[in-house]
Enzyme design. Sequence first.
Site, PDB file in Angstrom:
ATOM      1  N   ARG A   1      -2.686  -2.053  -3.362  1.00  0.00           N
ATOM      2  CA  ARG A   1      -3.937  -1.335  -3.093  1.00  0.00           C
ATOM      3  C   ARG A   1      -3.947  -0.047  -3.931  1.00  0.00           C
ATOM      4  O   ARG A   1      -3.005   0.730  -3.912  1.00  0.00           O
ATOM      5  CB  ARG A   1      -3.998  -0.950  -1.622  1.00  0.00           C
TER       6      ARG A   1
ATOM      7  N   GLU B   1      -8.305  -5.420   5.048  1.00  0.00           N
ATOM      8  CA  GLU B   1      -8.201  -5.105   3.621  1.00  0.00           C
ATOM      9  C   GLU B   1      -7.036  -5.862   2.981  1.00  0.00           C
ATOM     10  O   GLU B   1      -7.118  -6.271   1.825  1.00  0.00           O
ATOM     11  CB  GLU B   1      -8.019  -3.598   3.450  1.00  0.00           C
TER      12      GLU B   1
ATOM     13  N   GLY C   1     -13.838   5.143  10.944  1.00  0.00           N
ATOM     14  CA  GLY C   1     -12.465   5.361  11.399  1.00  0.00           C
ATOM     15  C   GLY C   1     -12.166   6.844  11.298  1.00  0.00           C
ATOM     16  O   GLY C   1     -13.068   7.675  11.437  1.00  0.00           O
TER      17      GLY C   1
ATOM     18  N   ASN D   1       0.876  -1.174   0.000  1.00  0.00           N
ATOM     19  CA  ASN D   1       0.000   0.000   0.000  1.00  0.00           C
ATOM     20  C   ASN D   1       0.915   1.226   0.000  1.00  0.00           C
ATOM     21  O   ASN D   1       1.535   1.541   1.011  1.00  0.00           O
ATOM     22  CB  ASN D   1      -0.870  -0.046   1.267  1.00  0.00           C
TER      23      ASN D   1
ATOM     24  N   ARG E   1     -12.819  15.743   8.122  1.00  0.00           N
ATOM     25  CA  ARG E   1     -13.647  16.040   6.936  1.00  0.00           C
ATOM     26  C   ARG E   1     -15.074  16.375   7.362  1.00  0.00           C
ATOM     27  O   ARG E   1     -15.617  15.722   8.255  1.00  0.00           O
ATOM     28  CB  ARG E   1     -13.674  14.842   5.988  1.00  0.00           C
TER      29      ARG E   1
HETATM   30  P1  AMP Z   1      -8.785   4.142  11.593  1.00  0.00           P
HETATM   31  O1  AMP Z   1      -8.809   5.290  10.643  1.00  0.00           O
HETATM   32  O2  AMP Z   1      -9.640   3.011  11.192  1.00  0.00           O
HETATM   33  O3  AMP Z   1      -7.389   3.721  11.976  1.00  0.00           O
HETATM   34  O4  AMP Z   1      -9.441   4.684  12.947  1.00  0.00           O
HETATM   35  C1  AMP Z   1      -8.789   5.647  13.706  1.00  0.00           C
HETATM   36  C2  AMP Z   1      -9.757   6.230  14.676  1.00  0.00           C
HETATM   37  O5  AMP Z   1     -10.286   5.226  15.546  1.00  0.00           O
HETATM   38  C3  AMP Z   1      -9.075   7.204  15.641  1.00  0.00           C
HETATM   39  O6  AMP Z   1      -9.024   8.461  15.088  1.00  0.00           O
HETATM   40  C4  AMP Z   1      -9.994   7.150  16.839  1.00  0.00           C
HETATM   41  O7  AMP Z   1     -10.922   8.186  16.693  1.00  0.00           O
HETATM   42  C5  AMP Z   1     -10.731   5.838  16.740  1.00  0.00           C
HETATM   43  N1  AMP Z   1     -10.473   4.982  17.894  1.00  0.00           N
HETATM   44  C6  AMP Z   1      -9.477   4.124  18.105  1.00  0.00           C
HETATM   45  N2  AMP Z   1      -9.603   3.530  19.325  1.00  0.00           N
HETATM   46  C7  AMP Z   1     -10.726   4.028  19.892  1.00  0.00           C
HETATM   47  C8  AMP Z   1     -11.406   3.831  21.136  1.00  0.00           C
HETATM   48  N3  AMP Z   1     -10.956   2.985  22.043  1.00  0.00           N
HETATM   49  N4  AMP Z   1     -12.541   4.531  21.340  1.00  0.00           N
HETATM   50  C9  AMP Z   1     -12.998   5.389  20.429  1.00  0.00           C
HETATM   51  N5  AMP Z   1     -12.414   5.606  19.252  1.00  0.00           N
HETATM   52  C10 AMP Z   1     -11.292   4.960  18.978  1.00  0.00           C
END
Ligand code: AMP
Length: 398
Positions: free
Chosen positions: A90, A383, A209, A7, A240
């Site tokens: 990817r 993914e 996320g 990636n 965003r």
């Molecule tokens: P991702 O883009 O899938 O890596 O998700 C990242 C986001 O997951 C971070 O910006 C957090 O806002 C959220 N996140 C990770 N761990 C937790 C948690 N224990 N509780 C709430 N949000 C979380």
Amino acid sequence: MIILVVNTGSSSLKYQLIDMKDESVLAKGLCERIGIDGHMNYKTDEGMVFDKDIALPDHGVAMQLVIDALTDKEHGVISDMDEIGAVGHRIVQGGYLFDKSEIITDEVEAGIEELCTLGPLHNPPALVGIRACKKVLPNTPGAVVFDTTFHRTMPDECKYYAIPWEYAEKYHVQRYGAHGTSHRYVAQRCAELMGKNPEDLNIITCHLGNGSSITAVKGGKCYDTSMGLTPLEGLVMGTRCGSIDPTVVSFIYEQTGMPVKEITDMMTKKSGLLAVSEISADCRDICDAADKGNRKAQIAREMLLRSVKRFIGAYAAELGHVDAMVFTAGIGENDIDLREKVCDYLGFMGVTIDKEKNDCRGQEVDITGEGSKVRVFIIPTNEELMIAKDTQALVESM
Ligand code: AMP
């Protein structure tokens, strides 16, 4: 077959070596700050083998160092690079040209290049990654797996915007969606967990996320998704703004004279949860501040909940009947409170969850409550595995 999944970002290269025999990850890591100075890590079963600054003048050097690490006498997981059966890349934007994953050919590369206008941040570095890989592994077949192809099955009323046709026809302005590989993976996995054929199910997949999207999956195919021409449309996200009245752009331009590119940048990088909370783009920081009574953090949290509820509600109405819902990605997998609040709200659709089972993070769990009309799952996204599976299937059918 052993597959290397790559990636590539503008200054980074994430990699994972997967043995498809048992779908185990043999090694993985990240090369960062490529073209700046360079940092690389490499992990195997034994944990982190190294995490160090190392000169990475370009993606070619990064790729060579990945192969060196994988085949290293002491810490390598394969003895020779010929053990790598294929490389899966990817690609973020497959636009109007690609409806499925493809073996890399000159024509496919030219297509990815043509789509750089639609994916200006992601497609150019992906091409650099493909070319760097070809140099280092000249005899290994490569495949590309696009984030958008899963959404190509959207019916026209979901795919197109209600603007004059010439913009779709001449400039390819239409809804492409994103996170397709993740939505496809969790929808397939959900059907497996239910012991049902995907064709017999309507599933709403919530990839929440830093970037978030929700997809209505009807009979195994994408029916509608929340992201559009770009990943700016849809839910409120980390930085965003998600869907807003488009005239906000022209209004801000008229009032401030700010160039359109800067307004887009503001809506992409300086908006969302970060802008509303004025604290952070990270849900954990926002929850902490909201619990302590910070009003702006509370509003940010409520906005996120509202946008998740609205899209699930809209897609439930579009599908007419929902068999299952899946939560995935950083927030979906880890935010216990968000899952509980969203599902409680969806009680009107007959959704109930088991609160004890929901009290977990990052695990694959069926959290469906007793008597629920809709099954509810937490499924950590994968993914890389999806990319490896597509790559293997393509290479085996060559
Ligand atoms: P991702 O883009 O899938 O890596 O998700 C990242 C986001 O997951 C971070 O910006 C957090 O806002 C959220 N996140 C990770 N761990 C937790 C948690 N224990 N509780 C709430 N949000 C979380």
